[in-house]
Enzyme design. Sequence first.
Site, mmCIF file in Angstrom:
data_model
loop_
_atom_site.group_PDB
_atom_site.id
_atom_site.type_symbol
_atom_site.label_atom_id
_atom_site.label_comp_id
_atom_site.label_asym_id
_atom_site.label_seq_id
_atom_site.Cartn_x
_atom_site.Cartn_y
_atom_site.Cartn_z
ATOM 1 N N CYS A 160 3.426 -10.989 -7.260
ATOM 2 C CA CYS A 160 2.502 -9.923 -6.836
ATOM 3 C C CYS A 160 1.264 -10.442 -6.119
ATOM 4 O O CYS A 160 0.518 -9.653 -5.540
ATOM 5 C CB CYS A 160 2.087 -9.073 -8.031
ATOM 6 S SG CYS A 160 3.451 -8.089 -8.648
ATOM 7 N N HIS A 193 -4.483 -5.196 -6.605
ATOM 8 C CA HIS A 193 -3.031 -5.066 -6.746
ATOM 9 C C HIS A 193 -2.758 -3.924 -7.732
ATOM 10 O O HIS A 193 -3.432 -3.796 -8.755
ATOM 11 C CB HIS A 193 -2.450 -6.373 -7.281
ATOM 12 C CG HIS A 193 -1.015 -6.261 -7.674
ATOM 13 N ND1 HIS A 193 -0.055 -5.775 -6.815
ATOM 14 C CD2 HIS A 193 -0.380 -6.532 -8.848
ATOM 15 C CE1 HIS A 193 1.104 -5.765 -7.436
ATOM 16 N NE2 HIS A 193 0.945 -6.222 -8.672
ATOM 17 N N ASN A 217 4.223 -0.011 -8.724
ATOM 18 C CA ASN A 217 3.944 -1.384 -8.330
ATOM 19 C C ASN A 217 4.951 -1.801 -7.261
ATOM 20 O O ASN A 217 6.130 -2.013 -7.556
ATOM 21 C CB ASN A 217 4.044 -2.294 -9.567
ATOM 22 C CG ASN A 217 3.744 -3.745 -9.253
ATOM 23 O OD1 ASN A 217 3.625 -4.135 -8.090
ATOM 24 N ND2 ASN A 217 3.632 -4.558 -10.287
#
Length: 332
Positions: free
Chosen positions: A116, A256, A286
């Site tokens: 990520c 994020h 996500n």
Amino acid sequence: MQKIRASITAIGACLPDYILDNTELEKMVDTNNEWILSRTGISERRILKGEGMGTSEMGAGAVRMLLEKRGITAEDIDLIICATTTPDHQFPATANIIADKVGIKNAFGFDINAACSGFLFSLTTASQFIETGKYKKVIVVGGDKMSSIVDYTDRTTCVLFGDAAAAVLLEPDTEGFGIQDSILKSDGAGRTFLRQKAGGSAYPASMETVMNREHYVYQEGQTVFKFAVKGMADVSAEIMERNNLTGDDVAWLVPHQANKRIIDATRDRMGVSNDKVMMNIQRYGNTTNATIPLCLFEWEKQLKKGDNIILAAFGGGFTWGATYIKWAYDTK
Ligand code: ACO
């Protein structure tokens, strides 16, 4: 001579049409809308459907939009980097596939995998090429088809992820705008808490690995949560301190989008108000490498030349980091 910095000059994005909402997930696994919303902040996510459709399909869509917005052609591009955890294939690089689909012929390309945090790691890598003065137009794509590695029988992970890609163009700036600073970190000791167990060289794909469902995302959620809260908040505070920024100086936090609670903790640690935090996790979940550029894409019209923007991420590996940007343009 003024230092050459890399500044973002255009953004594109590509979102699949199919919407997988919490109600549909309730029919697939033992979960409910209230749990998902309160524990993660997610209501729905996009899923890329279709035979043979991989991350490059969305990446190419994002790059095409970016080129059109900037009014340049694919042949103007010098380098393309793709941040992805779900490449079309183990090799060749998805960056090359995107380049071919879009018609980028005068560039080289490669992928970066930092889970990520991949978009931040790629952005910093790309900025070094610009800062040398040799490269004038560099594209960074952040894209993932997380649905290709999510186990839709595992309620602890399948509610979290979605598919998307977004891309930014970097160009040289000598007026003080662009990427000012970045801090990137990784700690391989965290590798067992969030990973795809099989399919690599240590545990190649076999009948057994498939039967054991070892090609899907495996996560020890609580452990990752603990490290993510601390890692993202610490590194965001560190980059502010190093650049003498207070919460008032920061125009936007672009975190994020893994979990609303991790974002809230980072916001509080930085001392920025909620209206300065970009958050679209409720609509997309996500999307791993796409979350940060997708936020920039959606908020682009609100960004003003000179805005101080902090990007922050945490991901598998463990990897984490923060980047400080002085925004380079107003959108008409
Ligand atoms: N629906 C209903 N109940 C659920 C669900 C679900 N979808 N998932 C888990 N539960 C249950 C668990 O089984 C557990 O039940 P039990 O108490 O009876 O055992 C209970 O809910 C609590 O589970 P936890 O895992 O403790 O829940 P938590 O509050 O930690 O939230 C979450 C889980 C959302 C995954 C959280 O831990 C998290 O966000 N972790 C970090 C994610 C992250 O940042 N990842 C890094 C980026 S991703 C990347 O790099 C690819």
